[in-house]
Design a protein around this motif. Sequence first.
Motif, PDB file in Angstrom:
ATOM      1  N   ALA A 142       0.835  -1.205   0.000  1.00 11.15           N
ATOM      2  CA  ALA A 142       0.000   0.000   0.000  1.00 11.15           C
ATOM      3  C   ALA A 142       0.870   1.256   0.000  1.00 11.15           C
ATOM      4  O   ALA A 142       0.584   2.208  -0.727  1.00 11.15           O
ATOM      5  CB  ALA A 142      -0.930  -0.005   1.210  1.00 11.15           C
ATOM      6  N   ARG A 143       1.949   1.255   0.788  1.00 16.08           N
ATOM      7  CA  ARG A 143       2.854   2.420   0.808  1.00 16.08           C
ATOM      8  C   ARG A 143       3.436   2.662  -0.583  1.00 16.08           C
ATOM      9  O   ARG A 143       3.459   3.790  -1.060  1.00 16.08           O
ATOM     10  CB  ARG A 143       3.984   2.197   1.809  1.00 16.08           C
ATOM     11  CG  ARG A 143       3.613   2.499   3.206  1.00 16.08           C
ATOM     12  CD  ARG A 143       4.800   2.516   4.174  1.00 16.08           C
ATOM     13  NE  ARG A 143       4.238   2.491   5.512  1.00 16.08           N
ATOM     14  CZ  ARG A 143       4.090   1.398   6.242  1.00 16.08           C
ATOM     15  NH1 ARG A 143       4.523   0.240   5.798  1.00 16.08           N
ATOM     16  NH2 ARG A 143       3.539   1.470   7.435  1.00 16.08           N
ATOM     17  N   ARG A 144       3.901   1.604  -1.219  1.00 13.83           N
ATOM     18  CA  ARG A 144       4.504   1.735  -2.543  1.00 13.83           C
ATOM     19  C   ARG A 144       3.489   2.268  -3.557  1.00 13.83           C
ATOM     20  O   ARG A 144       3.749   3.230  -4.278  1.00 13.83           O
ATOM     21  CB  ARG A 144       5.066   0.382  -2.996  1.00 13.83           C
ATOM     22  CG  ARG A 144       5.757   0.415  -4.360  1.00 13.83           C
ATOM     23  CD  ARG A 144       6.238  -0.958  -4.799  1.00 13.83           C
ATOM     24  NE  ARG A 144       5.218  -1.986  -4.769  1.00 13.83           N
ATOM     25  CZ  ARG A 144       4.258  -2.130  -5.683  1.00 13.83           C
ATOM     26  NH1 ARG A 144       4.172  -1.299  -6.696  1.00 13.83           N
ATOM     27  NH2 ARG A 144       3.371  -3.097  -5.585  1.00 13.83           N
ATOM     28  N   ILE A 145       2.325   1.671  -3.591  1.00 14.63           N
ATOM     29  CA  ILE A 145       1.293   2.042  -4.570  1.00 14.63           C
ATOM     30  C   ILE A 145       0.815   3.470  -4.349  1.00 14.63           C
ATOM     31  O   ILE A 145       0.721   4.269  -5.283  1.00 14.63           O
ATOM     32  CB  ILE A 145       0.103   1.057  -4.508  1.00 14.63           C
ATOM     33  CG1 ILE A 145       0.527  -0.313  -5.045  1.00 14.63           C
ATOM     34  CG2 ILE A 145      -1.098   1.603  -5.273  1.00 14.63           C
ATOM     35  CD1 ILE A 145      -0.474  -1.421  -4.800  1.00 14.63           C
ATOM     36  N   TYR A 146       0.519   3.819  -3.090  1.00 11.33           N
ATOM     37  CA  TYR A 146      -0.085   5.125  -2.837  1.00 11.33           C
ATOM     38  C   TYR A 146       0.935   6.265  -2.812  1.00 11.33           C
ATOM     39  O   TYR A 146       0.578   7.401  -3.116  1.00 11.33           O
ATOM     40  CB  TYR A 146      -0.974   5.072  -1.589  1.00 11.33           C
ATOM     41  CG  TYR A 146      -2.261   4.354  -1.951  1.00 11.33           C
ATOM     42  CD1 TYR A 146      -3.317   5.051  -2.511  1.00 11.33           C
ATOM     43  CD2 TYR A 146      -2.375   2.975  -1.817  1.00 11.33           C
ATOM     44  CE1 TYR A 146      -4.474   4.408  -2.910  1.00 11.33           C
ATOM     45  CE2 TYR A 146      -3.528   2.313  -2.212  1.00 11.33           C
ATOM     46  CZ  TYR A 146      -4.570   3.036  -2.760  1.00 11.33           C
ATOM     47  OH  TYR A 146      -5.715   2.395  -3.166  1.00 11.33           O
ATOM     48  N   LYS A 147       2.184   5.975  -2.523  1.00 13.40           N
ATOM     49  CA  LYS A 147       3.220   7.004  -2.699  1.00 13.40           C
ATOM     50  C   LYS A 147       3.322   7.348  -4.180  1.00 13.40           C
ATOM     51  O   LYS A 147       3.403   8.519  -4.548  1.00 13.40           O
ATOM     52  CB  LYS A 147       4.583   6.506  -2.186  1.00 13.40           C
ATOM     53  CG  LYS A 147       4.780   6.671  -0.710  1.00 13.40           C
ATOM     54  CD  LYS A 147       6.196   6.241  -0.321  1.00 13.40           C
ATOM     55  CE  LYS A 147       6.394   6.320   1.163  1.00 13.40           C
ATOM     56  NZ  LYS A 147       7.754   5.890   1.560  1.00 13.40           N
ATOM     57  N   LYS A 148       3.291   6.328  -5.019  1.00 14.68           N
ATOM     58  CA  LYS A 148       3.376   6.540  -6.470  1.00 14.68           C
ATOM     59  C   LYS A 148       2.150   7.310  -6.977  1.00 14.68           C
ATOM     60  O   LYS A 148       2.274   8.235  -7.774  1.00 14.68           O
ATOM     61  CB  LYS A 148       3.524   5.207  -7.197  1.00 14.68           C
ATOM     62  CG  LYS A 148       3.710   5.341  -8.709  1.00 14.68           C
ATOM     63  CD  LYS A 148       4.171   4.054  -9.322  1.00 14.68           C
ATOM     64  CE  LYS A 148       4.287   4.059 -10.805  1.00 14.68           C
ATOM     65  NZ  LYS A 148       4.852   5.223 -11.431  1.00 14.68           N
ATOM     66  N   LYS A 149       0.959   6.933  -6.501  1.00 20.41           N
ATOM     67  CA  LYS A 149      -0.257   7.630  -6.911  1.00 20.41           C
ATOM     68  C   LYS A 149      -0.189   9.115  -6.538  1.00 20.41           C
ATOM     69  O   LYS A 149      -0.593   9.972  -7.317  1.00 20.41           O
ATOM     70  CB  LYS A 149      -1.495   7.004  -6.252  1.00 20.41           C
ATOM     71  CG  LYS A 149      -1.972   5.750  -6.912  1.00 20.41           C
ATOM     72  CD  LYS A 149      -3.270   5.301  -6.248  1.00 20.41           C
ATOM     73  CE  LYS A 149      -3.906   4.216  -7.065  1.00 20.41           C
ATOM     74  NZ  LYS A 149      -5.349   4.138  -6.895  1.00 20.41           N
ATOM     75  N   LYS A 150       0.322   9.400  -5.339  1.00 23.15           N
ATOM     76  CA  LYS A 150       0.444  10.801  -4.920  1.00 23.15           C
ATOM     77  C   LYS A 150       1.459  11.543  -5.785  1.00 23.15           C
ATOM     78  O   LYS A 150       1.223  12.684  -6.186  1.00 23.15           O
ATOM     79  CB  LYS A 150       0.837  10.880  -3.444  1.00 23.15           C
ATOM     80  CG  LYS A 150      -0.314  10.614  -2.506  1.00 23.15           C
ATOM     81  CD  LYS A 150       0.165  10.549  -1.085  1.00 23.15           C
ATOM     82  CE  LYS A 150      -0.226  11.790  -0.353  1.00 23.15           C
ATOM     83  NZ  LYS A 150       0.134  11.765   1.061  1.00 23.15           N
ATOM     84  N   GLU A 151       2.572  10.885  -6.077  1.00 22.73           N
ATOM     85  CA  GLU A 151       3.599  11.512  -6.921  1.00 22.73           C
ATOM     86  C   GLU A 151       3.044  11.870  -8.291  1.00 22.73           C
ATOM     87  O   GLU A 151       3.445  12.857  -8.888  1.00 22.73           O
ATOM     88  CB  GLU A 151       4.798  10.566  -7.101  1.00 22.73           C
ATOM     89  CG  GLU A 151       5.650  10.403  -5.871  1.00 22.73           C
ATOM     90  CD  GLU A 151       6.669   9.275  -6.006  1.00 22.73           C
ATOM     91  OE1 GLU A 151       6.783   8.667  -7.098  1.00 22.73           O
ATOM     92  OE2 GLU A 151       7.348   8.991  -4.997  1.00 22.73           O
ATOM     93  N   GLU A 152       2.116  11.069  -8.794  1.00 21.70           N
ATOM     94  CA  GLU A 152       1.569  11.268 -10.129  1.00 21.70           C
ATOM     95  C   GLU A 152       0.467  12.329 -10.181  1.00 21.70           C
ATOM     96  O   GLU A 152       0.028  12.705 -11.263  1.00 21.70           O
ATOM     97  CB  GLU A 152       1.051   9.936 -10.679  1.00 21.70           C
ATOM     98  CG  GLU A 152       2.169   8.943 -10.944  1.00 21.70           C
ATOM     99  CD  GLU A 152       1.675   7.557 -11.308  1.00 21.70           C
ATOM    100  OE1 GLU A 152       0.452   7.262 -11.148  1.00 21.70           O
ATOM    101  OE2 GLU A 152       2.510   6.740 -11.737  1.00 21.70           O
ATOM    102  N   LEU A 153       0.015  12.817  -9.036  1.00 13.75           N
ATOM    103  CA  LEU A 153      -1.011  13.860  -9.028  1.00 13.75           C
ATOM    104  C   LEU A 153      -0.442  15.155  -9.596  1.00 13.75           C
ATOM    105  O   LEU A 153       0.628  15.600  -9.187  1.00 13.75           O
ATOM    106  CB  LEU A 153      -1.494  14.133  -7.604  1.00 13.75           C
ATOM    107  CG  LEU A 153      -2.436  13.135  -6.947  1.00 13.75           C
ATOM    108  CD1 LEU A 153      -2.653  13.510  -5.492  1.00 13.75           C
ATOM    109  CD2 LEU A 153      -3.763  13.077  -7.684  1.00 13.75           C
ATOM    110  N   SER A 154      -1.158  15.764 -10.498  1.00  9.85           N
ATOM    111  CA  SER A 154      -0.745  17.077 -10.999  1.00  9.85           C
ATOM    112  C   SER A 154      -1.174  18.130  -9.978  1.00  9.85           C
ATOM    113  O   SER A 154      -2.013  17.868  -9.104  1.00  9.85           O
ATOM    114  CB  SER A 154      -1.396  17.360 -12.353  1.00  9.85           C
ATOM    115  OG  SER A 154      -2.784  17.561 -12.189  1.00  9.85           O
TER     116      SER A 154
END
Length: 189
Positions: free
Chosen positions: A6-18
Amino acid sequence: MLKKEARRIYKKKKEELSASEQLKGDDLLLIQFQTVDWPQVTNVLSFYPILEMKEINSFILTDYLHFRNPSLQFFYPRANFDSHTMHAIHCTADTSFEENKYGIFEPVQGEVIDPRELDMIIVPLLAFDMNGHRVGYGKGFYDRFLKECHEDCLIVGVSYFEPVEAIEDTGEFDVPLDLCITPQQVYVF
C-alpha cells in the motif's frame, strides 16, 4: 493488501497527481468535510502538510473548523526521531514553524498538551481500508501517540484516494480511524 505494498502504490499515486488534480482534490475534500456534523470540540491536533509529499492541504480544514468555532485551540505535532514519539504543541497565529531535517514543519515554541486532552485529531495517511485501518509512512509516530489519547477522541483521516478492501497486516498497536474523508465520500467506521 499489505502495508508495504500500500505504501509503494499510494506514494506513487500521490507523486503522479498534478498540481491541478491536487487543488481539485483539496476543494472536493473540503466540501465533503463540511457535510460532517462535527461534535463540539475544544482541542484539535492537525498536521502541517508536506508539499513535496503532496499531502492534503490540512489548513483549509482547520480554517473551516476555526470559522465554525473561533474558540478552538489548535495543536501541531513535534516529533522526537530518537524515541519515535511526538508531542502536541499549542499553536496560534503567531506560532513560528521550522522545517526539520526530514522536511516536516514543526512548531518552534508552544505549550505541550496532554494527549488525553485532545478532542479531535486529523491524521495524514497514505492509504486506508474499509475497516478504518490506516497506512502511514511506517515509523509508528501517530499510532504510539493515538494510544495515549482519550478513548472518545475523534480520529479523522483524510485521503485523495478511496479505500482498499483490507489492510491484511494490521497489528495490536494500530489505532483505527473513526472516519476518513475523501474527495468523493465520508467513511464512518
